[in-house]
Write a protein that holds these residues in place. Structure first.
Motif, PDB file in Angstrom:
ATOM      1  N   GLY A  18       0.805  -1.170   0.152  1.00 39.90           N
ATOM      2  CA  GLY A  18      -0.022   0.004   0.039  1.00 39.90           C
ATOM      3  C   GLY A  18       0.883   1.227   0.021  1.00 39.90           C
ATOM      4  O   GLY A  18       2.186   1.249  -0.555  1.00 39.90           O
ATOM      5  N   GLU A  19       0.317   2.255   0.458  1.00 41.15           N
ATOM      6  CA  GLU A  19       1.015   3.496   0.531  1.00 41.15           C
ATOM      7  C   GLU A  19       1.387   4.013   1.954  1.00 41.15           C
ATOM      8  O   GLU A  19       0.820   3.675   2.898  1.00 41.15           O
ATOM      9  CB  GLU A  19      -0.055   4.522   0.206  1.00 41.15           C
ATOM     10  N   LEU A  20       2.738   4.432   1.829  1.00 46.63           N
ATOM     11  CA  LEU A  20       3.320   4.885   3.083  1.00 46.63           C
ATOM     12  C   LEU A  20       3.408   6.405   3.284  1.00 46.63           C
ATOM     13  O   LEU A  20       3.947   7.186   2.197  1.00 46.63           O
ATOM     14  CB  LEU A  20       4.689   4.379   3.306  1.00 46.63           C
ATOM     15  N   VAL A  21       2.889   7.008   4.197  1.00 53.16           N
ATOM     16  CA  VAL A  21       3.074   8.733   4.075  1.00 53.16           C
ATOM     17  C   VAL A  21       3.452   8.931   5.586  1.00 53.16           C
ATOM     18  O   VAL A  21       3.295   8.600   6.548  1.00 53.16           O
ATOM     19  CB  VAL A  21       1.446   9.301   3.941  1.00 53.16           C
ATOM     20  N   VAL A  22       4.565   9.831   5.278  1.00 50.94           N
ATOM     21  CA  VAL A  22       5.568  10.200   6.320  1.00 50.94           C
ATOM     22  C   VAL A  22       4.993  11.596   6.574  1.00 50.94           C
ATOM     23  O   VAL A  22       5.397  12.493   5.675  1.00 50.94           O
ATOM     24  CB  VAL A  22       7.054   9.985   6.255  1.00 50.94           C
ATOM     25  N   ALA A  23       4.192  12.241   7.646  1.00 54.68           N
ATOM     26  CA  ALA A  23       3.794  13.523   7.780  1.00 54.68           C
ATOM     27  C   ALA A  23       4.917  14.137   8.073  1.00 54.68           C
ATOM     28  O   ALA A  23       6.105  13.820   8.536  1.00 54.68           O
ATOM     29  CB  ALA A  23       2.773  13.272   8.826  1.00 54.68           C
ATOM     30  N   ALA A  24       4.662  15.374   8.137  1.00 52.22           N
ATOM     31  CA  ALA A  24       5.633  16.637   8.441  1.00 52.22           C
ATOM     32  C   ALA A  24       6.303  16.653   9.772  1.00 52.22           C
ATOM     33  O   ALA A  24       7.483  16.696  10.138  1.00 52.22           O
ATOM     34  CB  ALA A  24       5.057  17.960   8.306  1.00 52.22           C
ATOM     35  N   SER A  25       5.320  15.977  10.824  1.00 49.39           N
ATOM     36  CA  SER A  25       5.680  15.948  12.009  1.00 49.39           C
ATOM     37  C   SER A  25       6.630  14.574  12.395  1.00 49.39           C
ATOM     38  O   SER A  25       7.139  14.366  13.563  1.00 49.39           O
ATOM     39  CB  SER A  25       4.660  15.985  12.992  1.00 49.39           C
ATOM     40  N   ALA A  26       6.720  13.615  11.431  1.00 55.80           N
ATOM     41  CA  ALA A  26       7.247  12.319  11.573  1.00 55.80           C
ATOM     42  C   ALA A  26       8.922  12.142  11.222  1.00 55.80           C
ATOM     43  O   ALA A  26       9.305  13.197  10.707  1.00 55.80           O
ATOM     44  CB  ALA A  26       6.348  11.460  10.713  1.00 55.80           C
ATOM     45  N   LEU A  27       9.378  11.316  12.084  1.00 54.48           N
ATOM     46  CA  LEU A  27      10.809  11.025  11.946  1.00 54.48           C
ATOM     47  C   LEU A  27      10.985   9.433  11.756  1.00 54.48           C
ATOM     48  O   LEU A  27      10.436   8.890  12.718  1.00 54.48           O
ATOM     49  CB  LEU A  27      11.432  11.211  13.069  1.00 54.48           C
ATOM     50  N   VAL A  28      11.131   9.051  10.661  1.00 59.24           N
ATOM     51  CA  VAL A  28      11.112   7.551  10.519  1.00 59.24           C
ATOM     52  C   VAL A  28      12.828   7.138   9.912  1.00 59.24           C
ATOM     53  O   VAL A  28      13.306   7.633   9.105  1.00 59.24           O
ATOM     54  CB  VAL A  28      10.370   7.058   9.152  1.00 59.24           C
ATOM     55  N   ASN A  29      13.000   6.138  10.594  1.00 60.02           N
ATOM     56  CA  ASN A  29      14.473   5.348  10.359  1.00 60.02           C
ATOM     57  C   ASN A  29      14.294   4.070  10.402  1.00 60.02           C
ATOM     58  O   ASN A  29      13.630   3.420  10.975  1.00 60.02           O
ATOM     59  CB  ASN A  29      15.457   5.784  11.850  1.00 60.02           C
ATOM     60  N   GLY A  30      14.535   3.535   8.948  1.00 60.00           N
ATOM     61  CA  GLY A  30      14.638   2.056   8.798  1.00 60.00           C
ATOM     62  C   GLY A  30      14.642   1.769   7.375  1.00 60.00           C
ATOM     63  O   GLY A  30      15.174   2.192   6.536  1.00 60.00           O
ATOM     64  N   GLU A  31      13.925   0.582   7.094  1.00 65.12           N
ATOM     65  CA  GLU A  31      14.126   0.059   5.614  1.00 65.12           C
ATOM     66  C   GLU A  31      12.673   0.013   5.541  1.00 65.12           C
ATOM     67  O   GLU A  31      11.678  -0.676   5.937  1.00 65.12           O
ATOM     68  CB  GLU A  31      14.728  -1.253   5.561  1.00 65.12           C
ATOM     69  N   ALA A  32      12.124   0.530   4.160  1.00 65.91           N
ATOM     70  CA  ALA A  32      10.798   0.695   4.042  1.00 65.91           C
ATOM     71  C   ALA A  32      10.600   0.153   2.479  1.00 65.91           C
ATOM     72  O   ALA A  32      11.395   0.450   1.531  1.00 65.91           O
ATOM     73  CB  ALA A  32       9.971   1.829   3.866  1.00 65.91           C
ATOM     74  N   LYS A  33       9.641  -0.825   2.192  1.00 70.32           N
ATOM     75  CA  LYS A  33       9.308  -1.444   0.706  1.00 70.32           C
ATOM     76  C   LYS A  33       7.726  -1.437   0.861  1.00 70.32           C
ATOM     77  O   LYS A  33       7.095  -1.948   1.601  1.00 70.32           O
ATOM     78  CB  LYS A  33       9.720  -2.950   0.727  1.00 70.32           C
ATOM     79  N   THR A  34       7.482  -0.528  -0.094  1.00 71.15           N
ATOM     80  CA  THR A  34       5.778  -0.097  -0.305  1.00 71.15           C
ATOM     81  C   THR A  34       5.531  -0.196  -2.058  1.00 71.15           C
ATOM     82  O   THR A  34       6.517  -0.132  -2.719  1.00 71.15           O
ATOM     83  CB  THR A  34       5.629   1.084   0.276  1.00 71.15           C
ATOM     84  N   VAL A  35       4.454   0.088  -2.079  1.00 74.06           N
ATOM     85  CA  VAL A  35       3.937   0.547  -3.403  1.00 74.06           C
ATOM     86  C   VAL A  35       4.181   1.990  -3.593  1.00 74.06           C
ATOM     87  O   VAL A  35       4.865   2.148  -4.534  1.00 74.06           O
ATOM     88  CB  VAL A  35       2.393   0.284  -3.822  1.00 74.06           C
ATOM     89  N   SER A  36       3.999   2.838  -2.860  1.00 74.34           N
ATOM     90  CA  SER A  36       4.271   4.391  -3.048  1.00 74.34           C
ATOM     91  C   SER A  36       4.580   4.833  -1.797  1.00 74.34           C
ATOM     92  O   SER A  36       4.165   4.601  -0.687  1.00 74.34           O
ATOM     93  CB  SER A  36       3.455   5.029  -3.870  1.00 74.34           C
TER      94      SER A  36
END
Length: 141
Positions: A56-74
């Motif tokens: 599916g879709e991953l959305v990282v909002a303006a307030s978010a901090l993500v660290n890692g490995e992501a595999k998605t459709v978009s």
């Protein structure tokens, strides 16, 4: 009808255009470490560290901090992302996004005001067609 009652005739269908129609949220006050996988969409507003395998879709909002490995459709990033980001269709970096790491997708969009530091690989899905720079693409005269 009560405040929390549902009108069953207007309920959203189980499947939709975006990864199965279901969307999950990680709120701005959450910090999560681990592995996330599934068939729906994910909107991250807090801090998330780990692996993502989403159909599916991953959305990282303006307030978010993500660290890692992501595999998605978009993927759409408006906040911070550090790590490896792989999308089957598209990666979109919005104004204010700060991304570092390795990005892989057939389509990449970087808005003015986004920061991108890292490695980019853009491969089109193979459909038996030669790539733009491929000598086999040139026609014989």
């Amino acid at each position: 009808m009560g405040l929390f009652a549902k009108d069953k005739t207007s309920a959203a269908p189980e499947t939709g255009e975006r990864g199965g129609g279901e969307t999950s949220f990680f709120g701005a006050k959450l910090m999560v470490k681990g592995k996330v996988s599934g068939g729906g969409n994910l909107i991250v507003m807090g801090k998330l560290e780990g692996e993502f395998d989403l159909n599916g879709e991953l959305v990282v909002a303006a307030s978010a901090l993500v660290n890692g490995e992501a595999k998605t459709v978009s993927v759409t990033v408006s906040g911070g992302f550090s790590g490896s980001l792989t999308a089957k269709q598209r990666i979109q970096l919005e104004k204010g996004a700060v991304v570092s790491g390795r990005l892989q997708a057939p389509n990449l969009s970087v808005a003015d005001g986004a920061v991108l530091n890292g490695e980019i690989e853009m491969k089109q899905p193979s459909e038996g067609k030669p790539a733009a720079g491929d000598p086999a693409r040139k026609q014989k005269k």
